[in-house]
Design a protein around this motif. Sequence first.
Motif, mmCIF file in Angstrom:
data_model
loop_
_atom_site.group_PDB
_atom_site.id
_atom_site.type_symbol
_atom_site.label_atom_id
_atom_site.label_comp_id
_atom_site.label_asym_id
_atom_site.label_seq_id
_atom_site.Cartn_x
_atom_site.Cartn_y
_atom_site.Cartn_z
ATOM 1 N N ASP A 1 24.683 2.320 65.710
ATOM 2 C CA ASP A 1 23.926 3.131 66.664
ATOM 3 C C ASP A 1 22.548 2.491 66.830
ATOM 4 O O ASP A 1 21.549 2.998 66.323
ATOM 5 N N ASP B 1 19.667 4.632 68.226
ATOM 6 C CA ASP B 1 19.299 5.844 67.463
ATOM 7 C C ASP B 1 19.472 7.145 68.233
ATOM 8 O O ASP B 1 18.658 8.060 68.088
ATOM 9 N N ASP B 2 20.555 7.273 69.017
ATOM 10 C CA ASP B 2 20.776 8.536 69.730
ATOM 11 C C ASP B 2 21.865 9.384 69.055
ATOM 12 O O ASP B 2 22.354 10.343 69.636
ATOM 13 N N ASN B 3 22.240 8.980 67.833
ATOM 14 C CA ASN B 3 23.272 9.668 67.046
ATOM 15 C C ASN B 3 24.673 9.568 67.642
ATOM 16 O O ASN B 3 25.554 10.341 67.294
ATOM 17 N N ILE B 4 24.846 8.619 68.561
ATOM 18 C CA ILE B 4 26.161 8.347 69.140
ATOM 19 C C ILE B 4 26.435 6.867 68.928
ATOM 20 O O ILE B 4 25.612 6.028 69.323
ATOM 21 N N PRO B 5 27.566 6.517 68.299
ATOM 22 C CA PRO B 5 27.864 5.095 68.140
ATOM 23 C C PRO B 5 27.830 4.375 69.494
ATOM 24 O O PRO B 5 28.275 4.931 70.499
ATOM 25 N N ASP B 6 27.277 3.166 69.513
ATOM 26 C CA ASP B 6 27.151 2.418 70.772
ATOM 27 C C ASP B 6 28.508 2.048 71.366
ATOM 28 O O ASP B 6 28.603 1.710 72.550
ATOM 29 N N ARG C 1 24.877 18.337 75.260
ATOM 30 C CA ARG C 1 24.688 17.728 73.955
ATOM 31 C C ARG C 1 26.035 17.218 73.464
ATOM 32 O O ARG C 1 27.070 17.863 73.685
ATOM 33 N N LEU D 1 27.950 15.834 70.008
ATOM 34 C CA LEU D 1 27.951 15.637 68.563
ATOM 35 C C LEU D 1 29.208 14.865 68.206
ATOM 36 O O LEU D 1 30.315 15.232 68.619
ATOM 37 N N ASP E 1 31.375 12.645 65.060
ATOM 38 C CA ASP E 1 31.580 12.230 63.679
ATOM 39 C C ASP E 1 32.719 11.225 63.683
ATOM 40 O O ASP E 1 33.788 11.499 64.237
#
Length: 186
Positions: A57, A60-65, A76, A78, A80
């Motif tokens: 990531d 750094d947006d909490n989503i894998p690139d 939003r 989310l 995992d």
Amino acid sequence: KRQVQARPVLAVAPLTTATAGQPISVPLTLDNGGRAIDTIFFVLSYDATLLTLDPTDANDDNIPDSITANLPDGYRLLIDLEIVNGEGRLEVLVENRSPDGVALPSGDLFLLAFDVAWVPTPQPTDIAFLTNPAPLFINTTNNVVPGDFIAGTVDIKMCIRDSLRPPESRLLRPRVPETARLPHHP
């Protein structure tokens, strides 16, 4: 007379052809069926010995690139990502956080950029939705809407010229010097 609404559907591309050792992108497409869907939850399952999603990531947006989302403003996401005993699991929650109640439009919601393993023989592999935990659609009035989550297949093919050797040996292939080639006679 009320308009008949269809069931919403989230589907993995039915068949994506991949070349062993080469990355591929697999779309997940929503058909909202005319419903005002603003929340979706699902867990995708795939064979992580054949397909992998890079967890990096960099922004750094909490989503894998490796995952591209096409969501309206105010939503939003989310995510995992885990691998359990060789099974890749991508858990996704999409939810509307804006007060204006914008529903999700039909179209490609996600593009998943998988790395594809080098395999010695052609091999199909499925990308499926787990039924436990159950995937679900929720509408703008917070009701669960019955819908369908449809699996897809990645068909891993061989690059013909490389089918006899693994990728490492491609780098070591000797070049035949010009002087060793047979002269051309018309």
